[in-house]
Design an enzyme around this catalytic site. Structure first.
Site, PDB file in Angstrom:
ATOM      1  N   LYS A 146     -54.136 -47.322  25.483  1.00 31.54           N
ATOM      2  CA  LYS A 146     -54.813 -46.781  24.489  1.00 31.54           C
ATOM      3  C   LYS A 146     -54.461 -47.394  23.141  1.00 31.54           C
ATOM      4  CE  LYS A 146     -55.795 -42.269  26.315  1.00 31.54           C
ATOM      5  NZ  LYS A 146     -55.675 -40.719  26.059  1.00 31.54           N
ATOM      6  N   GLU A 188     -41.811 -36.701  24.920  1.00 34.60           N
ATOM      7  CA  GLU A 188     -42.821 -37.359  25.637  1.00 34.60           C
ATOM      8  C   GLU A 188     -42.149 -37.482  26.968  1.00 34.60           C
ATOM      9  OE1 GLU A 188     -45.797 -37.399  24.929  1.00 34.60           O
ATOM     10  OE2 GLU A 188     -46.465 -38.372  22.878  1.00 34.60           O
ATOM     11  N   LYS A 230     -46.259 -43.056  33.880  1.00 28.62           N
ATOM     12  CA  LYS A 230     -47.362 -43.042  33.298  1.00 28.62           C
ATOM     13  C   LYS A 230     -47.922 -44.599  33.769  1.00 28.62           C
ATOM     14  CE  LYS A 230     -49.608 -43.947  28.984  1.00 28.62           C
ATOM     15  NZ  LYS A 230     -49.665 -43.748  27.606  1.00 28.62           N
ATOM     16  N   HIS A 255     -52.053 -32.300  17.873  1.00 24.93           N
ATOM     17  CA  HIS A 255     -52.763 -33.463  17.313  1.00 24.93           C
ATOM     18  C   HIS A 255     -53.295 -32.574  16.105  1.00 24.93           C
ATOM     19  CE1 HIS A 255     -53.910 -36.802  20.176  1.00 24.93           C
ATOM     20  NE2 HIS A 255     -52.785 -36.703  19.811  1.00 24.93           N
ATOM     21  N   HIS A 268     -45.063 -37.099  15.647  1.00 24.43           N
ATOM     22  CA  HIS A 268     -46.038 -37.055  16.679  1.00 24.43           C
ATOM     23  C   HIS A 268     -45.182 -36.231  17.898  1.00 24.43           C
ATOM     24  CE1 HIS A 268     -49.036 -37.613  19.590  1.00 24.43           C
ATOM     25  NE2 HIS A 268     -48.183 -37.970  20.431  1.00 24.43           N
TER      26      HIS A 268
HETATM   27  P1  NAD Z   1     -43.515 -44.413  14.489  1.00 24.32           P
HETATM   28  O1  NAD Z   1     -44.253 -45.750  14.999  1.00 24.32           O
HETATM   29  O2  NAD Z   1     -43.966 -44.054  13.263  1.00 24.32           O
HETATM   30  O3  NAD Z   1     -42.035 -44.639  14.748  1.00 24.32           O
HETATM   31  C1  NAD Z   1     -41.137 -43.777  14.157  1.00 24.32           C
HETATM   32  C2  NAD Z   1     -40.244 -44.335  13.001  1.00 24.32           C
HETATM   33  O4  NAD Z   1     -39.169 -44.958  13.618  1.00 24.32           O
HETATM   34  C3  NAD Z   1     -40.482 -45.174  12.175  1.00 24.32           C
HETATM   35  O5  NAD Z   1     -40.289 -44.954  10.932  1.00 24.32           O
HETATM   36  C4  NAD Z   1     -40.427 -46.542  12.550  1.00 24.32           C
HETATM   37  O6  NAD Z   1     -40.234 -47.396  11.339  1.00 24.32           O
HETATM   38  C5  NAD Z   1     -38.952 -46.302  13.318  1.00 24.32           C
HETATM   39  N1  NAD Z   1     -38.485 -47.183  14.275  1.00 24.32           N
HETATM   40  C6  NAD Z   1     -39.100 -47.445  15.377  1.00 24.32           C
HETATM   41  N2  NAD Z   1     -38.136 -48.084  16.105  1.00 24.32           N
HETATM   42  C7  NAD Z   1     -37.010 -48.256  15.391  1.00 24.32           C
HETATM   43  C8  NAD Z   1     -35.770 -48.937  15.718  1.00 24.32           C
HETATM   44  N3  NAD Z   1     -35.569 -49.323  16.865  1.00 24.32           N
HETATM   45  N4  NAD Z   1     -34.746 -48.849  14.710  1.00 24.32           N
HETATM   46  C9  NAD Z   1     -34.993 -48.397  13.531  1.00 24.32           C
HETATM   47  N5  NAD Z   1     -36.022 -47.712  13.437  1.00 24.32           N
HETATM   48  C10 NAD Z   1     -37.160 -47.443  14.174  1.00 24.32           C
HETATM   49  O7  NAD Z   1     -43.778 -43.528  15.515  1.00 24.32           O
HETATM   50  P2  NAD Z   1     -43.474 -43.394  17.221  1.00 24.32           P
HETATM   51  O8  NAD Z   1     -42.933 -41.905  17.412  1.00 24.32           O
HETATM   52  O9  NAD Z   1     -43.069 -44.405  17.694  1.00 24.32           O
HETATM   53  O10 NAD Z   1     -45.117 -43.112  17.716  1.00 24.32           O
HETATM   54  C11 NAD Z   1     -45.987 -42.287  17.433  1.00 24.32           C
HETATM   55  C12 NAD Z   1     -47.355 -42.964  17.271  1.00 24.32           C
HETATM   56  O11 NAD Z   1     -47.698 -43.066  18.819  1.00 24.32           O
HETATM   57  C13 NAD Z   1     -48.531 -41.723  16.880  1.00 24.32           C
HETATM   58  O12 NAD Z   1     -49.322 -42.606  16.123  1.00 24.32           O
HETATM   59  C14 NAD Z   1     -49.092 -41.466  18.255  1.00 24.32           C
HETATM   60  O13 NAD Z   1     -50.385 -41.025  17.993  1.00 24.32           O
HETATM   61  C15 NAD Z   1     -48.950 -42.784  19.173  1.00 24.32           C
HETATM   62  N6  NAD Z   1     -48.900 -42.437  20.452  1.00 24.32           N
HETATM   63  C16 NAD Z   1     -49.818 -43.208  20.919  1.00 24.32           C
HETATM   64  C17 NAD Z   1     -49.956 -43.253  22.503  1.00 24.32           C
HETATM   65  C18 NAD Z   1     -50.730 -44.145  23.129  1.00 24.32           C
HETATM   66  O14 NAD Z   1     -50.986 -43.964  24.529  1.00 24.32           O
HETATM   67  N7  NAD Z   1     -51.346 -45.331  22.616  1.00 24.32           N
HETATM   68  C19 NAD Z   1     -48.892 -42.378  23.145  1.00 24.32           C
HETATM   69  C20 NAD Z   1     -48.346 -41.610  22.573  1.00 24.32           C
HETATM   70  C21 NAD Z   1     -48.118 -41.778  21.061  1.00 24.32           C
HETATM   71  N1  GLY Z   2     -50.826 -40.726  25.755  1.00 21.84           N
HETATM   72  C1  GLY Z   2     -51.983 -40.360  26.477  1.00 21.84           C
HETATM   73  C2  GLY Z   2     -52.272 -41.568  27.271  1.00 21.84           C
HETATM   74  O1  GLY Z   2     -51.863 -42.567  27.242  1.00 21.84           O
HETATM   75  O2  GLY Z   2     -53.359 -41.225  27.969  1.00 21.84           O
END
Ligand code: NAD
Ligand code: GLY
Length: 363
Positions: A146, A188, A230, A255, A268
């Protein structure tokens, strides 16, 4: 951290998830999925200074003739926009990326979703390798294909299904992840227990201290068990015609909270934690489950230091209006992933708005 683990994701576009320490320094592992001579290394302003040079150097050492351009987004959900997507496309154009080019998405879910979407669209689809560095990205967003960006109207409203060519989750990177982001990832992780694996939720409750203290073995097991769940679900239902929707447990509420706070409040994972508690309470209110089950889930999330109540300043009516735009809503009315108890989630259609409002007002 224990040795590497490999989980295969089958289906129409199979790939492997490799999990373990040191992967970002492993030249062969990084270069193996690369078919052409153009790489766009996408990252964000927190992650790039830590890891981008190492990845770029390793790729160039493995494939000296390759051109690696970097693309760095400002860190945070507020960057996951059409403008950010446009900038990634501009970077691919500047690179002169050909059809065999590859986008490497180095970072959390924001980078993975946006860079993956750019890969899905450039020349109608080029390869993408996911290099997740947040716990949330390792256990969820990097797997399953996704990709999306947000609109002011709502989360992930513009996107595509575009499976990665490979996922390499270097667990050493979790050492630099801020505590708040570690906890967001644990939301998650807990989701898999909540929707399909009650025993896993018990395991998480028993290992909460080890996970919060970043014990290698505990994190490795949590990541591998989450990815296995997953992978199995997206293999059976890659395009969310059925079972995959269960992965959205808590997300309709979550959301709406994120958009209601203009993507600048709860992150998130935190919003999903609140959303899962609300979904559990709604299930109890509709007679599908018990409040005792909801209490059990809430206790695990609280143990992880996650929020479990609606943040101040969000009006229930406004949240409901946002939920009507959620991708899970259909013409007939609101659909939610609810449960019949821990580990037993299902999609419920035509949920009365009055019941949703009652749960929001109580929260
Ligand atoms: P993010 O990408 O904003 O990362 C969170 C924070 O951590 C950011 O500030 C980033 O710079 C920092 N960071 C990441 N890795 C790091 C590391 N190793 N060291 C230091 N800092 C680090 O947020 P997230 O929580 O990773 O992801 C949330 C996003 O993912 C949302 O947009 C959500 O909608 C999306 N999402 C997508 C799916 C999918 O199936 N595609 C599933 C769940 C969530
Ligand atoms: N995070 C929801 C999906 O991948 O379907």
């Amino acid at each position: 951290m224990s040795a590497r683990q490999r989980i295969e994701v089958g289906g129409h576009a199979p790939y492997a998830i490799t999990i373990g320490p040191g992967l970002l320094a492993d030249r062969e592992a990084l270069a193996a999925p690369l078919r052409g001579r153009h790489v766009l290394l996408a990252s964000d302003s927190h992650v790039a200074p830590l890891y981008a040079d190492g990845v770029s150097d390793a790729l160039l050492a493995a494939r000296p003739g390759v051109r690696v351009d970097s693309f760095v987004l400002p860190a945070g959900e507020a960057s996951k926009t059409l403008a950010g997507f446009g900038a990634a496309i501009d970077a691919l154009a500047a690179l002169g990326a050909t059809r065999d080019a590859c986008v490497y998405a180095l970072g959390g879910g924001v980078v993975g979703d946006l860079a993956g979407f750019a890969a899905a669209c450039w020349m109608r689809g080029i390869d993408c390798v996911q290099l997740p560095t947040s716990l949330l990205a390792m256990v969820d967003s990097s797997v399953g294909g996704k990709t999306a960006v947000d609109l002011p109207q709502g989360k992930n409203l513009v996107g595509a299904f575009h499976p990665p060519r490979a996922v390499l989750a270097d667990t050493s990177t979790l050492r630099t992840l801020p505590d708040r982001e570690l906890r967001a990832g644990l939301a998650e992780v807990a989701k898999y227990g909540a929707i399909v694996d009650a025993g896993f939720l018990d395991w998480l409750a028993a290992h909460a201290s080890g996970l919060l203290e970043r014990e290698d073995a505990a994190l490795a097991e949590a990541i591998a068990r989450s990815c296995a769940h997953k992978a199995a679900i997206v293999e059976r239902d890659p395009f969310e015609h059925g079972e995959r929707a269960l992965l959205n447990f808590g997300h309709t509420f979550g959301h709406a909270i994120e958009a209601g706070q203009a993507f600048d409040g709860l992150n998130h994972g935190e919003a999903v934690a609140v959303g899962m508690v609300l979904a559990a309470r709604l299930s109890a209110r509709l007679g599908h489950a018990t409040d005792a089950d909801a209490d059990r889930l809430q206790a695990v999330l609280e143990r992880f230091g996650l929020p479990v109540a609606l943040p101040r300043g969000l009006a229930p009516d406004a949240l409901l209006a946002r939920m009507r735009l959620d991708k899970k809503a259909q013409a007939g009315g609101l659909r939610f992933v609810l449960w019949s108890g821990i580990g037993r989630a299902r999609v419920v259609a035509d949920v009365p708005e009055a019941e949703v409002l009652a749960v929001l007002r109580a929260a």
